[in-house]
Design an enzyme around this catalytic site. Structure first.
Site, short mmCIF file in Angstrom:
data_model
loop_
_atom_site.label_atom_id
_atom_site.label_comp_id
_atom_site.label_asym_id
_atom_site.label_seq_id
_atom_site.Cartn_x
_atom_site.Cartn_y
_atom_site.Cartn_z
CB CYS A 73 -0.98 0.04 1.02
SG CYS A 73 -1.91 1.39 1.43
CG HIS A 150 -1.80 -2.29 -9.46
ND1 HIS A 150 -2.69 -1.36 -9.18
CD2 HIS A 150 -1.10 -2.46 -8.32
CE1 HIS A 150 -2.46 -0.85 -7.86
NE2 HIS A 150 -1.48 -1.87 -7.75
CD GLU A 199 -6.94 1.40 -3.41
OE1 GLU A 199 -6.61 0.43 -2.31
OE2 GLU A 199 -6.57 2.72 -3.08
CB CYS A 208 -4.35 3.88 -5.77
SG CYS A 208 -3.79 1.99 -5.77
N GLY A 211 -0.94 2.06 -7.51
CA GLY A 211 -1.61 2.19 -8.73
C GLY A 211 -0.80 3.33 -9.48
N1 API Z 1 -6.13 -2.25 -2.68
C1 API Z 1 -4.70 -2.48 -2.53
C2 API Z 1 -3.88 -2.28 -1.41
C3 API Z 1 -3.95 -0.42 -1.15
C4 API Z 1 -3.39 -0.05 -2.22
C5 API Z 1 -3.29 1.32 -2.31
N2 API Z 1 -4.38 1.97 -1.21
C6 API Z 1 -2.13 2.27 -2.30
O1 API Z 1 -2.04 3.10 -1.84
O2 API Z 1 -1.32 1.55 -3.07
C7 API Z 1 -4.75 -4.14 -3.05
O3 API Z 1 -5.63 -4.84 -2.62
O4 API Z 1 -3.50 -4.69 -3.47
#
Ligand code: API
Length: 269
Positions: A73, A150, A199, A208, A211
């Protein structure tokens, strides 16, 4: 048991951060889900648990709002680094991350990207072509792992994509056995792209970090942007730098909103 927590965010991607180093806390998916609930709990996109680590300043565990535990994250990594002083090595399930304070906020080396991996049996090598997949107008995504999986779609106008409808369809498509984070991006110029993200486990977020890393790297690989590139998300801008064979460098703000206490029993724990 009384639980102390810090409410933080990275460009509006918000977190409840629990520091388990002083008083170890057993957090599982059900408790994370209850704490993340915006009506019955504290409310957040991800619950972050800080723990002791034998080989880093801290270890960081990440739970999405749906209770799923994941390995990376980006926005939360900047928040944890800021919380513990700015300069930090943070151990995650995706590896050891290094954070430092810069004039742009907090910079994190997010590790090297991986292309094609077990969670996406159809993944092609990135230099060849996007995946032969389509969901209505979204087609030929690029698959990349930046500590978490991703897919990235390049579109004419990312704000025009019905991501609240297509996002969950793609996230839960059986072609992604671990589910997937869904990125729709629009190139503005060689130094700037716009991005919206659905997400995995959290839905539409204001930003994100992983992302932005995923999309920036693929745009660079495709020769669409230079490094570093400014990634404009609904919640604000991140800077992403990368070169082949190097770690992805993500820079952006981290905000502490307030600290509080809550009784674990309030979450049914
Ligand atoms: N939803 C993402 C985790 C949080 C990523 C995001 N909040 C960031 O800042 O990278 C997953 O399931 O891989």
């Amino acid at each position: 048991m009384t639980l102390r927590f810090h409410k933080m965010h990275g460009l509006g991607n918000d977190f409840v951060v629990v520091d388990g180093r002083e008083a170890p806390v057993a957090i599982d998916g059900a408790l994370a889900r209850a704490m993340a609930d915006r009506h019955r709990g504290i409310g957040c996109d991800q619950l972050i648990l800080i723990e002791e680590s034998p080989h880093a300043d801290v270890a960081m565990r990440i739970f999405n709002a749906d209770g799923s535990e994941v390995s990376a994250c980006g926005n939360a990594t900047r928040c944890v680094a800021q919380l513990i002083g700015g300069e930090a090595t943070i151990s995650t399930a995706a590896g050891l991350l290094h954070a430092s304070r810069t004039e742009g906020g907090i910079s994190v080396d997010m590790g090297e990207p991986r292309f094609g991996w077990e969670d996406i049996p159809l993944a092609f090598a990135m230099h060849s072509a996007g995946l032969p997949l389509a969901w209505e107008t979204l087609e030929k995504p690029w698959a990349i792992n930046v500590g978490n999986p991703h897919v990235v779609f390049f579109v004419e106008d990312c704000d025009a994509v019905p991501l609240e409808r297509l996002g969950p369809l793609i996230e839960h498509d059986p072609v992604f056995p671990e589910r997937i984070n869904v990125n729709v991006a629009t190139i503005v110029d060689r130094g700037h792209l716009r991005l919206r993200v659905w997400e995995r486990g959290a839905g539409l977020t204001r930003a994100c970090g992983t992302g932005a890393c995923a999309t920036g790297v693929i745009a660079m690989l495709q020769g669409l942007v230079d490094s570093p590139v400014t990634v404009s998300l609904p919640g604000g801008d991140l800077s992403i730098g990368w070169a082949k064979g190097e770690s992805i460098r993500m820079t952006g703000p981290a905000t502490h909103v307030f600290s509080g206490e809550a009784e674990l029993a309030a979450f049914g724990a």
